[in-house]
Scaffold this motif. Structure first.
Motif, PDB file in Angstrom:
ATOM      1  N   GLY A 103       0.442 -13.987   6.383  1.00 16.10           N
ATOM      2  CA  GLY A 103       0.660 -13.169   5.184  1.00 16.10           C
ATOM      3  C   GLY A 103      -0.645 -12.573   4.702  1.00 16.10           C
ATOM      4  N   ARG A 104      -0.543 -11.681   3.710  1.00 16.96           N
ATOM      5  CA  ARG A 104      -1.766 -11.085   3.166  1.00 16.96           C
ATOM      6  C   ARG A 104      -2.373 -11.977   2.091  1.00 16.96           C
ATOM      7  N   ASN A 105      -1.488 -12.603   1.283  1.00 13.54           N
ATOM      8  CA  ASN A 105      -1.960 -13.431   0.180  1.00 13.54           C
ATOM      9  C   ASN A 105      -2.279 -14.849   0.684  1.00 13.54           C
ATOM     10  N   VAL A 111      -1.222  -6.874   8.798  1.00 15.38           N
ATOM     11  CA  VAL A 111      -0.653  -6.507  10.110  1.00 15.38           C
ATOM     12  C   VAL A 111      -1.100  -5.121  10.569  1.00 15.38           C
ATOM     13  N   ARG A 112      -1.677  -4.328   9.645  1.00 16.08           N
ATOM     14  CA  ARG A 112      -2.184  -3.009  10.054  1.00 16.08           C
ATOM     15  C   ARG A 112      -3.451  -3.141  10.894  1.00 16.08           C
ATOM     16  N   LYS A 113      -4.044  -4.334  10.899  1.00 18.01           N
ATOM     17  CA  LYS A 113      -5.285  -4.534  11.666  1.00 18.01           C
ATOM     18  C   LYS A 113      -4.994  -5.444  12.854  1.00 18.01           C
ATOM     19  N   ALA A 151       6.945  -8.637   8.571  1.00 15.99           N
ATOM     20  CA  ALA A 151       6.125  -8.015   7.524  1.00 15.99           C
ATOM     21  C   ALA A 151       6.623  -6.593   7.264  1.00 15.99           C
ATOM     22  N   ALA A 152       6.793  -6.249   6.002  1.00 17.41           N
ATOM     23  CA  ALA A 152       7.293  -4.919   5.656  1.00 17.41           C
ATOM     24  C   ALA A 152       6.765  -4.506   4.297  1.00 17.41           C
ATOM     25  N   GLY A 153       6.698  -3.217   4.090  1.00 18.22           N
ATOM     26  CA  GLY A 153       6.314  -2.684   2.775  1.00 18.22           C
ATOM     27  C   GLY A 153       7.473  -1.884   2.236  1.00 18.22           C
ATOM     28  N   ASN A 154       7.715  -1.995   0.957  1.00 11.49           N
ATOM     29  CA  ASN A 154       8.843  -1.255   0.397  1.00 11.49           C
ATOM     30  C   ASN A 154       8.658  -0.980  -1.073  1.00 11.49           C
ATOM     31  N   PHE A 155       9.071   0.189  -1.491  1.00  9.87           N
ATOM     32  CA  PHE A 155       9.244   0.506  -2.910  1.00  9.87           C
ATOM     33  C   PHE A 155      10.243   1.647  -2.970  1.00  9.87           C
ATOM     34  N   ILE A 156      10.864   1.775  -4.124  1.00  5.68           N
ATOM     35  CA  ILE A 156      11.852   2.834  -4.320  1.00  5.68           C
ATOM     36  C   ILE A 156      11.118   4.085  -4.772  1.00  5.68           C
ATOM     37  N   LEU A 191       6.696  10.662  -3.400  1.00  7.03           N
ATOM     38  CA  LEU A 191       6.017   9.975  -2.285  1.00  7.03           C
ATOM     39  C   LEU A 191       4.827  10.809  -1.845  1.00  7.03           C
ATOM     40  N   SER A 192       3.634  10.300  -1.982  1.00  8.29           N
ATOM     41  CA  SER A 192       2.481  11.022  -1.415  1.00  8.29           C
ATOM     42  C   SER A 192       2.473  10.797   0.101  1.00  8.29           C
ATOM     43  N   SER A 193       1.702  11.627   0.783  1.00  8.53           N
ATOM     44  CA  SER A 193       1.584  11.419   2.238  1.00  8.53           C
ATOM     45  C   SER A 193       1.042  10.025   2.511  1.00  8.53           C
ATOM     46  N   ASN A 194       0.126   9.608   1.646  1.00 11.78           N
ATOM     47  CA  ASN A 194      -0.452   8.274   1.867  1.00 11.78           C
ATOM     48  C   ASN A 194       0.569   7.165   1.617  1.00 11.78           C
ATOM     49  N   ALA A 195       1.466   7.383   0.637  1.00 13.29           N
ATOM     50  CA  ALA A 195       2.508   6.373   0.376  1.00 13.29           C
ATOM     51  C   ALA A 195       3.421   6.254   1.599  1.00 13.29           C
ATOM     52  N   PHE A 196       3.838   7.406   2.133  1.00 19.33           N
ATOM     53  CA  PHE A 196       4.688   7.402   3.342  1.00 19.33           C
ATOM     54  C   PHE A 196       3.957   6.697   4.484  1.00 19.33           C
ATOM     55  N   LYS A 197       2.690   7.083   4.666  1.00 22.55           N
ATOM     56  CA  LYS A 197       1.906   6.523   5.776  1.00 22.55           C
ATOM     57  C   LYS A 197       1.718   5.014   5.613  1.00 22.55           C
ATOM     58  N   THR A 198       1.562   4.593   4.360  1.00 24.67           N
ATOM     59  CA  THR A 198       1.342   3.156   4.111  1.00 24.67           C
ATOM     60  C   THR A 198       2.518   2.331   4.634  1.00 24.67           C
ATOM     61  N   VAL A 199       3.737   2.786   4.332  1.00 20.35           N
ATOM     62  CA  VAL A 199       4.912   2.028   4.795  1.00 20.35           C
ATOM     63  C   VAL A 199       5.064   2.148   6.315  1.00 20.35           C
ATOM     64  N   GLU A 208      13.556  -9.951  -3.585  1.00 21.17           N
ATOM     65  CA  GLU A 208      12.883  -8.846  -4.260  1.00 21.17           C
ATOM     66  C   GLU A 208      13.574  -7.525  -3.903  1.00 21.17           C
ATOM     67  N   GLY A 209      13.994  -7.413  -2.641  1.00 16.56           N
ATOM     68  CA  GLY A 209      14.619  -6.177  -2.164  1.00 16.56           C
ATOM     69  C   GLY A 209      15.858  -5.832  -2.971  1.00 16.56           C
ATOM     70  N   LEU A 210      16.766  -6.823  -3.155  1.00 18.36           N
ATOM     71  CA  LEU A 210      18.006  -6.561  -3.880  1.00 18.36           C
ATOM     72  C   LEU A 210      17.697  -6.268  -5.349  1.00 18.36           C
TER      73      LEU A 210
HETATM   74  C1  HXC Z   1       5.459   5.833  -5.065  1.00 23.86           C
HETATM   75  C2  HXC Z   1       3.850   4.337  -4.352  1.00 23.86           C
HETATM   76  C3  HXC Z   1       4.554   3.252  -4.956  1.00 23.86           C
HETATM   77  C4  HXC Z   1       5.780   3.562  -5.647  1.00 23.86           C
HETATM   78  C5  HXC Z   1       2.772   2.466  -4.021  1.00 23.86           C
HETATM   79  N1  HXC Z   1       2.752   3.785  -3.798  1.00 23.86           N
HETATM   80  N2  HXC Z   1       3.859   2.109  -4.732  1.00 23.86           N
HETATM   81  N3  HXC Z   1       4.294   5.600  -4.399  1.00 23.86           N
HETATM   82  N4  HXC Z   1       6.184   4.869  -5.673  1.00 23.86           N
HETATM   83  N5  HXC Z   1       6.489   2.615  -6.257  1.00 23.86           N
HETATM   84  C6  HXC Z   1       1.725   4.557  -3.103  1.00 23.86           C
HETATM   85  C7  HXC Z   1       0.376   4.449  -3.763  1.00 23.86           C
HETATM   86  O1  HXC Z   1       0.291   5.301  -4.905  1.00 23.86           O
HETATM   87  C8  HXC Z   1      -0.547   4.900  -2.629  1.00 23.86           C
HETATM   88  O2  HXC Z   1      -0.520   6.303  -2.463  1.00 23.86           O
HETATM   89  C9  HXC Z   1       0.142   4.316  -1.410  1.00 23.86           C
HETATM   90  O3  HXC Z   1       1.511   4.061  -1.786  1.00 23.86           O
HETATM   91  C10 HXC Z   1      -0.495   3.022  -0.971  1.00 23.86           C
HETATM   92  O4  HXC Z   1      -0.477   2.130  -2.070  1.00 23.86           O
HETATM   93  P1  HXC Z   1      -1.400   0.829  -2.120  1.00 23.86           P
HETATM   94  O5  HXC Z   1      -1.016   0.050  -3.306  1.00 23.86           O
HETATM   95  O6  HXC Z   1      -2.828   1.230  -1.924  1.00 23.86           O
HETATM   96  O7  HXC Z   1      -0.970   0.105  -0.758  1.00 23.86           O
HETATM   97  P2  HXC Z   1      -1.057  -1.396  -0.370  1.00 23.86           P
HETATM   98  O8  HXC Z   1      -1.962  -2.191  -1.268  1.00 23.86           O
HETATM   99  O9  HXC Z   1      -1.344  -1.415   1.075  1.00 23.86           O
HETATM  100  O10 HXC Z   1       0.424  -1.969  -0.648  1.00 23.86           O
HETATM  101  C11 HXC Z   1       1.497  -1.607   0.162  1.00 23.86           C
HETATM  102  C12 HXC Z   1       2.777  -1.486  -0.651  1.00 23.86           C
HETATM  103  C13 HXC Z   1       3.049  -2.718  -1.490  1.00 23.86           C
HETATM  104  C14 HXC Z   1       3.905  -1.222   0.339  1.00 23.86           C
HETATM  105  C15 HXC Z   1       2.630  -0.276  -1.586  1.00 23.86           C
HETATM  106  O11 HXC Z   1       4.257  -2.570  -2.209  1.00 23.86           O
HETATM  107  C16 HXC Z   1       3.093  -3.947  -0.669  1.00 23.86           C
HETATM  108  O12 HXC Z   1       2.067  -4.522  -0.346  1.00 23.86           O
HETATM  109  N6  HXC Z   1       4.267  -4.415  -0.275  1.00 23.86           N
HETATM  110  C17 HXC Z   1       4.406  -5.616   0.582  1.00 23.86           C
HETATM  111  C18 HXC Z   1       5.491  -6.440   0.081  1.00 23.86           C
HETATM  112  C19 HXC Z   1       6.808  -5.709   0.038  1.00 23.86           C
HETATM  113  O13 HXC Z   1       6.914  -4.525  -0.291  1.00 23.86           O
HETATM  114  N7  HXC Z   1       7.855  -6.419   0.372  1.00 23.86           N
HETATM  115  C20 HXC Z   1       9.158  -5.841   0.212  1.00 23.86           C
HETATM  116  C21 HXC Z   1       9.860  -5.957   1.457  1.00 23.86           C
HETATM  117  S1  HXC Z   1      11.564  -5.932   1.017  1.00 23.86           S
HETATM  118  P3  HXC Z   1      -1.694   7.275  -3.047  1.00 23.86           P
HETATM  119  O14 HXC Z   1      -1.281   8.640  -2.626  1.00 23.86           O
HETATM  120  O15 HXC Z   1      -1.659   7.075  -4.535  1.00 23.86           O
HETATM  121  O16 HXC Z   1      -2.973   6.819  -2.413  1.00 23.86           O
HETATM  122  C22 HXC Z   1      12.302  -5.033   2.131  1.00 23.86           C
HETATM  123  C23 HXC Z   1      13.780  -5.102   2.109  1.00 23.86           C
HETATM  124  C24 HXC Z   1      14.368  -3.854   1.598  1.00 23.86           C
HETATM  125  O17 HXC Z   1      11.665  -4.407   2.899  1.00 23.86           O
HETATM  126  C25 HXC Z   1      14.362  -3.748   0.111  1.00 23.86           C
HETATM  127  C26 HXC Z   1      14.920  -2.493  -0.443  1.00 23.86           C
HETATM  128  C27 HXC Z   1      14.176  -1.981  -1.654  1.00 23.86           C
END
Ligand code: HXC
Length: 273
Positions: A51-53, A81-83, A108-113, A119-127, A209-211
Motif C-alpha cells: 500500500g501507499r500508506n 504502484v506507478r513506480k 490497487a486503484a484510484g477513483n473519484f467521481i 477532469l484535468s488531463s492530469n486527473a485522467f492520467k493519474t487514474v 468507500e466506492g459505494l
Molecule cells: C477531479 C480530481 C479529484 C476529484 C483528484 N483530482 N481528485 N479531479 N475531481 N475529486 C485531480 C487532482 O486535482 C490532480 O489534477 C490529479 O487528480 C492528481 O491528484 P493528486 O491528489 O495529486 O493524486 P494522488 O495523490 O496521486 O492521488 C490519486 C487519487 C486519490 C486517485 C486522486 O484519490 C487516491 O490516492 N486514491 C487511492 C485510493 C482510492 O481512490 N481508492 C478507491 C478505489 S474504489 P491537477 O490537474 O489538479 O494536477 C474503486 C471502486 C469503484 O475503485 C468506486 C466507484 C466510485
C-alpha cells in the motif's frame, strides 16, 4: 479490528487448501482486497500486502495475520504502484521472506467521481497511471516469481463500468477497460506456462468507500439501489472473497482469460438502476 469469519468467508471451503501458498496483493490494505487476503490466509496462505500508506498497511497486515495461528503476513507501505522499482523491491522482499509468490491480486486503484469537464488531463492520467501502469508494473515485478510457482495465478480487481460506459467515471471506465485487456494478453501469453489470469469485477459492495462515493452509503439509499439489482441485494466483501478463493483453488485451474462480474447481474441493467 476483529472481523467475524462469516463476514469474509463462506463455510463451504476446506481448511488448509492454500497451505504453503503465498499471495502478493496490491491495494491490500483497502476494504475489498484486505478481505480477499484475509480469506486466503485463513485457508492456509501467507501474504504480502502492498500500500501507499505505511501505518495503515502495516496495521492491516498485522490484523490479517491473526486469522490463523502461524500465519505470516507482511505489510509493505510506502509503495506506489506507478513506480515499477517500488514493486520490484516489494516482490523480491516477499519472495525472500515468504519463499516465493504463487498468487497475485492486482487491486490497487484510484477513483473519484468527476464529470469530464471537471477532469484535468492530469486527473485522467493519474487514474490511468495507478490502474493501468500500476497493473502492468505489478505483472512485470511478480512474473519472474510466479513462473517459479507450481500454480501461478493472477486476479485483477476491475469493475463493470466500462461494459456500458459510465457518467462521471470516464477515467475509471477507460482504465478498467485497459486492465481487462492486460488480463487477456497475460492469459494468452503466459497460459502456456501455467499462469491463469482473470478479472473479478465487483459491483456495488456494501460498506466500501466506492459505494459511499457513488452515493449509496446511507441505509435508505442502499436499499433503493439494491432493489434495482437483479439478485435483489448489494454485494458483500465476502462475495468477492469467495470468488477469489474459488479462482485460486484447484477448482479454478482451467479458468483463464475471463472476466467474472460479482455483482448480482447489476451490470446487465446498468443505467436502468
Ligand atoms: C477531479 C480530481 C479529484 C476529484 C483528484 N483530482 N481528485 N479531479 N475531481 N475529486 C485531480 C487532482 O486535482 C490532480 O489534477 C490529479 O487528480 C492528481 O491528484 P493528486 O491528489 O495529486 O493524486 P494522488 O495523490 O496521486 O492521488 C490519486 C487519487 C486519490 C486517485 C486522486 O484519490 C487516491 O490516492 N486514491 C487511492 C485510493 C482510492 O481512490 N481508492 C478507491 C478505489 S474504489 P491537477 O490537474 O489538479 O494536477 C474503486 C471502486 C469503484 O475503485 C468506486 C466507484 C466510485
Amino acid at each position: 479490528m476483529s472481523v467475524p469469519e462469516s463476514k469474509y468467508l463462506s463455510p463451504v471451503w476446506r481448511d488448509g487448501i492454500f497451505n504453503g501458498r503465498v499471495v502478493f496483493v496490491t491495494g491490500g490494505a483497502g476494504t475489498i482486497c484486505s478481505m480477499q487476503t484475509r480469506a486466503l490466509v485463513r485457508l492456509g496462505a501467507n501474504a504480502c500486502i502492498i500500500g501507499r500508506n505505511v501505518e495503515k498497511t502495516e496495521a492491516v497486515a498485522k490484523d490479517i495475520a491473526t486469522v490463523r495461528a502461524g500465519a505470516k503476513v507482511i505489510g509493505i507501505g510506502g509503495c506506489d504502484v506507478r513506480k515499477v522499482e517500488n514493486l520490484q523491491a516489494a516482490a523480491d522482499r516477499c519472495a525472500k521472506e515468504l519463499g516465493g509468490i504463487d498468487y497475485v491480486i492486482a487491486g490497487a486503484a484510484g477513483n473519484f467521481i468527476a464529470p469530464i469537464e471537471g477532469l484535468s488531463s492530469n486527473a485522467f492520467k493519474t487514474v490511468m497511471d495507478i490502474d493501468v501502469l500500476g497493473t502492468f508494473n505489478t505483472i512485470k515485478a511478480t512474473m519472474p516469481h510466479l513462473l517459479r510457482s507450481s500454480s501461478p495465478r493472477i486476479i485483477y480487481v476491475s469493475a463493470t463500468f466500462h461494459y456500458t460506459g459510465m457518467p462521471l467515471q470516464a477515467h475509471v471506465s477507460a482504465a478498467k477497460s485497459a486492465v481487462d485487456s492486460l488480463m487477456a494478453s497475460v492469459a494468452l501469453e503466459y497460459g502456456p506456462r501455467g499462469v491463469t489470469s482473470n478479472v473479478i469485477a465487483p459491483g456495488g459492495i456494501a460498506d466500501t468507500e466506492g459505494l459511499a462515493r457513488l452515493g449509496s452509503g446511507a441505509d435508505a439509499e442502499q436499499a433503493s439501489y439494491a432493489k434495482g439489482i437483479p439478485s435483489g441485494r448489494v454485494g458483500t466483501v465476502r462475495d468477492v472473497a469467495d470468488a477469489t478463493v474459488f479462482l485460486f483453488s484447484d477448482a479454478g485451474s482451467y479458468i483463464n482469460g475471463q472476466q467474472l462480474p460479482v455483482d448480482g447481474a447489476a451490470w446487465r441493467r446498468q443505467g436502468a438502476i
